[in-house]
Design a protein around this motif. Structure first.
Motif, PDB file in Angstrom:
ATOM      1  N   ALA A   1       0.931  -1.297  -0.152  1.00 28.40           N
ATOM      2  CA  ALA A   1      -0.036   0.015  -0.035  1.00 28.40           C
ATOM      3  C   ALA A   1       1.147   1.253  -0.027  1.00 28.40           C
ATOM      4  CB  ALA A   1      -0.687   0.002   1.374  1.00 28.40           C
ATOM      5  N   ALA A   2       0.812   2.032  -0.965  1.00 30.23           N
ATOM      6  CA  ALA A   2       1.500   3.296  -1.178  1.00 30.23           C
ATOM      7  C   ALA A   2       0.227   4.430  -0.440  1.00 30.23           C
ATOM      8  CB  ALA A   2       1.717   3.896  -2.382  1.00 30.23           C
ATOM      9  N   VAL A   3       0.846   5.241   0.530  1.00 31.59           N
ATOM     10  CA  VAL A   3       0.053   5.972   1.360  1.00 31.59           C
ATOM     11  C   VAL A   3       0.462   7.535   1.063  1.00 31.59           C
ATOM     12  CG1 VAL A   3      -0.811   6.719   3.826  1.00 31.59           C
ATOM     13  CG2 VAL A   3      -0.597   4.247   2.881  1.00 31.59           C
ATOM     14  N   GLY A   4      -0.661   8.521   1.074  1.00 36.20           N
ATOM     15  CA  GLY A   4      -0.062   9.913   0.994  1.00 36.20           C
ATOM     16  C   GLY A   4      -1.538  10.675   1.475  1.00 36.20           C
ATOM     17  N   ILE A   5      -1.559  11.949   1.650  1.00 38.60           N
ATOM     18  CA  ILE A   5      -2.694  12.785   1.966  1.00 38.60           C
ATOM     19  C   ILE A   5      -3.315  13.337   0.986  1.00 38.60           C
ATOM     20  CG2 ILE A   5      -1.616  12.973   4.519  1.00 38.60           C
ATOM     21  CD1 ILE A   5      -1.176  16.024   3.494  1.00 38.60           C
ATOM     22  N   THR A   6      -4.654  13.353   1.140  1.00 34.54           N
ATOM     23  CA  THR A   6      -5.540  13.850  -0.136  1.00 34.54           C
ATOM     24  C   THR A   6      -5.165  15.279  -0.539  1.00 34.54           C
ATOM     25  OG1 THR A   6      -7.486  14.498   1.277  1.00 34.54           O
ATOM     26  CG2 THR A   6      -7.233  12.093   0.753  1.00 34.54           C
ATOM     27  N   ASP A   7      -5.984  15.760  -1.511  1.00 37.49           N
ATOM     28  CA  ASP A   7      -5.851  17.067  -1.975  1.00 37.49           C
ATOM     29  C   ASP A   7      -6.544  17.971  -1.137  1.00 37.49           C
ATOM     30  OD1 ASP A   7      -5.072  18.909  -4.069  1.00 37.49           O
ATOM     31  OD2 ASP A   7      -7.114  18.856  -4.711  1.00 37.49           O
ATOM     32  N   PHE A   8      -7.582  17.443  -0.605  1.00 35.43           N
ATOM     33  CA  PHE A   8      -8.586  18.098   0.413  1.00 35.43           C
ATOM     34  C   PHE A   8      -7.549  18.367   1.590  1.00 35.43           C
ATOM     35  CE2 PHE A   8     -11.086  17.770   4.275  1.00 35.43           C
ATOM     36  CZ  PHE A   8     -12.089  19.013   3.915  1.00 35.43           C
ATOM     37  N   ALA A   9      -6.969  17.413   2.028  1.00 35.71           N
ATOM     38  CA  ALA A   9      -5.997  17.780   3.308  1.00 35.71           C
ATOM     39  C   ALA A   9      -4.827  18.465   3.055  1.00 35.71           C
ATOM     40  CB  ALA A   9      -5.599  16.150   3.853  1.00 35.71           C
ATOM     41  N   GLN A  10      -4.085  18.461   1.875  1.00 36.65           N
ATOM     42  CA  GLN A  10      -3.130  19.245   1.714  1.00 36.65           C
ATOM     43  C   GLN A  10      -3.591  20.839   1.586  1.00 36.65           C
ATOM     44  OE1 GLN A  10      -2.052  21.452  -1.149  1.00 36.65           O
ATOM     45  NE2 GLN A  10      -3.633  20.861  -2.435  1.00 36.65           N
ATOM     46  N   HIS A  11      -4.930  20.889   1.017  1.00 36.99           N
ATOM     47  CA  HIS A  11      -5.447  22.087   0.958  1.00 36.99           C
ATOM     48  C   HIS A  11      -5.692  22.945   2.329  1.00 36.99           C
ATOM     49  CE1 HIS A  11      -7.141  25.457  -1.625  1.00 36.99           C
ATOM     50  NE2 HIS A  11      -8.312  25.482  -0.741  1.00 36.99           N
ATOM     51  N   GLN A  12      -6.396  22.090   3.032  1.00 32.89           N
ATOM     52  CA  GLN A  12      -6.811  22.458   4.585  1.00 32.89           C
ATOM     53  C   GLN A  12      -5.364  23.013   5.228  1.00 32.89           C
ATOM     54  OE1 GLN A  12     -10.329  22.820   4.085  1.00 32.89           O
ATOM     55  NE2 GLN A  12     -10.129  22.163   6.198  1.00 32.89           N
ATOM     56  N   LEU A  13      -4.298  22.040   5.123  1.00 34.67           N
ATOM     57  CA  LEU A  13      -3.027  22.521   5.757  1.00 34.67           C
ATOM     58  C   LEU A  13      -2.594  23.475   5.400  1.00 34.67           C
ATOM     59  CD1 LEU A  13      -1.263  18.772   5.958  1.00 34.67           C
ATOM     60  CD2 LEU A  13      -1.609  20.565   7.886  1.00 34.67           C
ATOM     61  N   THR A  14      -2.593  23.803   4.105  1.00 33.22           N
ATOM     62  CA  THR A  14      -1.756  24.803   3.352  1.00 33.22           C
ATOM     63  C   THR A  14      -0.259  24.459   3.133  1.00 33.22           C
ATOM     64  OG1 THR A  14      -1.230  26.257   5.076  1.00 33.22           O
ATOM     65  CG2 THR A  14      -3.405  26.668   4.291  1.00 33.22           C
ATOM     66  N   ASP A  15       0.573  25.431   2.929  1.00 31.67           N
ATOM     67  CA  ASP A  15       1.850  25.092   2.603  1.00 31.67           C
ATOM     68  C   ASP A  15       2.629  24.131   3.644  1.00 31.67           C
ATOM     69  OD1 ASP A  15       2.570  27.084   0.363  1.00 31.67           O
ATOM     70  OD2 ASP A  15       1.400  28.409   2.130  1.00 31.67           O
ATOM     71  N   VAL A  16       2.957  22.914   3.177  1.00 29.77           N
ATOM     72  CA  VAL A  16       3.764  21.973   3.861  1.00 29.77           C
ATOM     73  C   VAL A  16       5.156  22.195   3.805  1.00 29.77           C
ATOM     74  CG1 VAL A  16       4.224  19.605   4.096  1.00 29.77           C
ATOM     75  CG2 VAL A  16       2.037  20.249   3.493  1.00 29.77           C
ATOM     76  N   VAL A  17       5.900  22.340   5.087  1.00 33.35           N
ATOM     77  CA  VAL A  17       7.237  22.724   5.288  1.00 33.35           C
ATOM     78  C   VAL A  17       8.079  21.876   5.751  1.00 33.35           C
ATOM     79  CG1 VAL A  17       6.772  25.354   5.204  1.00 33.35           C
ATOM     80  CG2 VAL A  17       6.891  24.113   7.451  1.00 33.35           C
ATOM     81  N   PHE A  18       7.476  20.519   6.379  1.00 35.14           N
ATOM     82  CA  PHE A  18       8.251  19.468   6.893  1.00 35.14           C
ATOM     83  C   PHE A  18       7.255  18.186   7.014  1.00 35.14           C
ATOM     84  CE2 PHE A  18       9.794  17.462  10.737  1.00 35.14           C
ATOM     85  CZ  PHE A  18      11.092  16.962  10.226  1.00 35.14           C
ATOM     86  N   VAL A  19       8.139  17.106   6.818  1.00 36.05           N
ATOM     87  CA  VAL A  19       7.366  16.083   6.809  1.00 36.05           C
ATOM     88  C   VAL A  19       8.458  15.044   7.876  1.00 36.05           C
ATOM     89  CG1 VAL A  19       6.273  14.026   5.979  1.00 36.05           C
ATOM     90  CG2 VAL A  19       6.409  16.255   4.466  1.00 36.05           C
ATOM     91  N   GLU A  20       7.666  14.495   8.578  1.00 38.24           N
ATOM     92  CA  GLU A  20       8.334  13.722   9.737  1.00 38.24           C
ATOM     93  C   GLU A  20       7.766  12.236   9.368  1.00 38.24           C
ATOM     94  OE1 GLU A  20       8.906  14.122  13.896  1.00 38.24           O
ATOM     95  OE2 GLU A  20       7.579  12.668  14.192  1.00 38.24           O
ATOM     96  N   LEU A  21       9.048  11.636   8.514  1.00 37.81           N
ATOM     97  CA  LEU A  21       8.830  10.382   7.914  1.00 37.81           C
ATOM     98  C   LEU A  21       8.780   9.133   8.927  1.00 37.81           C
ATOM     99  CD1 LEU A  21      10.906  11.060   4.581  1.00 37.81           C
ATOM    100  CD2 LEU A  21       8.429  10.746   4.639  1.00 37.81           C
ATOM    101  N   PRO A  22       8.177   8.018   8.730  1.00 35.51           N
ATOM    102  CA  PRO A  22       8.545   6.946   9.608  1.00 35.51           C
ATOM    103  C   PRO A  22       9.904   6.114   9.262  1.00 35.51           C
ATOM    104  CG  PRO A  22       6.912   6.338   8.092  1.00 35.51           C
ATOM    105  CD  PRO A  22       7.290   7.675   7.516  1.00 35.51           C
ATOM    106  N   GLU A  23      10.241   5.627  10.233  1.00 30.69           N
ATOM    107  CA  GLU A  23      11.139   4.571   9.820  1.00 30.69           C
ATOM    108  C   GLU A  23      11.023   3.279   9.165  1.00 30.69           C
ATOM    109  OE1 GLU A  23      14.697   4.762  11.706  1.00 30.69           O
ATOM    110  OE2 GLU A  23      14.100   6.757  12.841  1.00 30.69           O
ATOM    111  N   VAL A  24      11.964   3.028   7.998  1.00 34.56           N
ATOM    112  CA  VAL A  24      11.740   1.840   7.377  1.00 34.56           C
ATOM    113  C   VAL A  24      11.714   0.722   8.494  1.00 34.56           C
ATOM    114  CG1 VAL A  24      12.563   0.105   5.613  1.00 34.56           C
ATOM    115  CG2 VAL A  24      12.541   2.834   5.231  1.00 34.56           C
ATOM    116  N   GLY A  25      10.832  -0.231   8.325  1.00 33.53           N
ATOM    117  CA  GLY A  25      10.777  -1.208   9.142  1.00 33.53           C
ATOM    118  C   GLY A  25       9.735  -1.282  10.473  1.00 33.53           C
ATOM    119  N   ALA A  26       9.424   0.018  10.282  1.00 35.08           N
ATOM    120  CA  ALA A  26       8.366   0.387  11.673  1.00 35.08           C
ATOM    121  C   ALA A  26       7.347  -0.460  11.286  1.00 35.08           C
ATOM    122  CB  ALA A  26       8.192   1.632  11.910  1.00 35.08           C
TER     123      ALA A  26
END
Lengths: 363, 129
Positions: B23-48
């Motif tokens: 499963a590839a996962v992201g956030i929706t267009d609606f969600a990014q619009h509500q958030l506005t300008d994304v400036v940082f993403v805290e990614l999970p660790e591979v293997g988590a």
């Protein structure tokens, strides 16, 4: 029921995202926060600040009263000039920070934070007993619009035929047909104006500024951009850098306190000026990508040293920045600290404040 | 509202593209619009290990932080390293280059229970004021 400013319908028409701020329904942004921030840094931004409080202080004893009530030495004030100050409790903590406008030697206007209007007014009334001073809260009838950015003066010149005041000066003038107190002050680190008029005239003034400013790239700006702009300029925000438990000396506002006069809280302040305060507000920048937020713990040498009081991503510097209240030994410029964000330490450096120096001229 | 038909959606505004148990996962267009300008993403660790409905990543805008919830359970097998330097990809291409992580699903059919595009559009519309 939250309060609405006289400009509420304008914000809705402009598609503003409305949030509750200190009991007021105000726009956090209209289009994109970063666009609004950049418009103010590069061109001009217009902000609805009607929620802030305005008091009139008048009478033969008004100056002496303010001199004994407020922390800053007000003797440099002249008619048509204003100064920033704080008002303190007996412990030296900050009741509020405010601007004092001298209209004439017996008439002053104080501009205070929205959330503190009642607290401040009650505090002043109790301090003013039998001082030959009359106080009135004009907040409900007074609108405040902030026009900020390098194009502000150009916009004002086409709306106002009077000579514009210099920094920290103010005039009464006709602006686009609206009787306005025009003050050369602001909260962004840019040249600009804070404009006060009757609430009933706020829409007319707002529309005239947008109509004149839009061709020059002016954008209406929400509270989001107001916060990132003031934080880049390292201006304090009451409830964050300042509170009833934080003194202006701790907050880095030594210029706003006097060691030479007596006022409420002055015993504590004079001791802090002489011996140093136990805590110190510092500016910091993350050296890795991340966004510090209000309340994040700060470690110095692995030990707890204090907390972030305001944090954001700086649209101008493109990195995480903030202000933190630290134990004084940890608070030296150039020092390395860690900011704990969601249980993970992020490396940060204590830097000189402000992040962005004031860019307006003195004229 | 932009919500491609070939994807599945969670009530927390994540999208899922499920293929061969991954499963590839992201956030929706609606969600990014509500958030506005994304400036940082805290990614999970591979293997988590990711548990459906629990926070696994975080997306920061200038103004606020928003948790990203695992829409299905599984193991993180890949994260989108491009977001470390270009978090704005979430705004500019939420369903493409703005993907956040990939999971090896514990139950390869788990995504079937998520909303389809039509259902998600109704859900998002009910949350926008």
């Amino acid at each position: 029921m939250p309060n609405r400013t006289p400009l509420y319908d304008e914000h809705v028409k402009l598609n503003g995202t409305i949030v509750d701020f200190a009991g007021w329904e105000l726009p956090v942004q209209y289009t994109r926060l970063i666009e609004e921030h950049e418009a103010t840094r590069e061109r001009a931004g217009l902000f609805d600040i009607c929620h802030m409080g305005e008091f009139d202080v008048s009478g033969p004893g008004a100056f002496d009263f303010l001199q004994s009530a407020l922390s800053r030495d007000l003797s440099p004030l002249k008619p048509g000039r204003c100064m920033y100050s704080t008002m303190l409790n007996e412990r030296g903590g900050c009741v509020d920070d405010l601007f004092v406008y001298m209209k004439d030697p017996e008439n002053f206007m104080l501009v205070v934070n929205a959330a503190n209007i009642k607290k401040d007014f009650d505090w002043l009334v109790s301090a003013a007993q039998e001082r030959g001073v009359s106080l009135s809260d004009r907040s409900a009838d007074t609108a405040k619009l902030d026009l900020q950015g390098p194009q502000s003066a150009t916009i004002m010149r086409s709306l106002c035929s009077a000579d514009l005041p210099s920094r920290f000066g103010f005039i009464s003038a006709d602006v686009a047909g609206v009787e306005t107190l025009v003050s050369r002050t602001g909260y962004t680190g840019e040249d600009g104006f804070e404009l006060y008029c009757e609430s009933s005239r706020a829409v007319a003034l707002w529309r005239a500024i947008i109509e004149t400013g839009s061709p020059l790239g002016l954008l209406p700006c929400g509270l989001g951009a107001r916060d990132t702009l003031r934080l880049e300029a390292a201006y304090s925000l009451y409830g964050h850098e300042l509170s009833d438990d934080i003194s202006p000396v701790e907050a880095g506002l030594r210029f706003a306190v006097s060691a030479a006069k007596d006022y409420t809280g002055s015993d504590v302040i004079k001791k802090q000026l002489a011996d140093g305060a136990p805590r110190q507000s510092v500016a910091f920048a993350l050296v890795e990508r991340g966004v510090p937020r209000d309340g994040c713990e700060v470690l110095s040498g692995g030990s707890p040293a204090g907390r972030v009081t305001s944090g954001t991503f700086s649209p101008t510097l493109k990195k995480g920045i903030g202000l933190a209240l630290l134990n004084s030994p940890a608070a030296s410029i150039g020092g390395s600290v860690s900011v704990i964000i969601r249980n993970r330490p992020y490396a940060a450096e204590i830097v000189a404040r402000p992040f962005i120096a004031y860019r307006g001229g003195s004229k | 509202m932009n919500a491609p038909d070939e994807l599945k959606y969670s009530k927390d505004h994540e999208w899922v593209k499920a293929e061969g148990g991954i499963a590839a996962v992201g956030i929706t267009d609606f969600a990014q619009h509500q958030l506005t300008d994304v400036v940082f993403v805290e990614l999970p660790e591979v293997g988590a290990s990711a548990e459906a409905g629990k926070p696994i990543a975080a997306v920061e805008s200038v103004k606020a932080v928003s948790d990203v919830y695992a829409p299905v359970s599984g193991e993180v097998i890949e994260v989108n390293d491009a977001l470390r330097d270009a978090p704005e990809l979430i705004n500019t291409d939420p369903y493409g280059e703005g993907w956040i992580f990939k999971l090896k699903m514990s139950d390869p059919s788990a995504a079937d229970a998520l909303m389809n595009a039509e259902q998600y559009k109704e859900h998002a519309a009910s949350e926008s004021h």
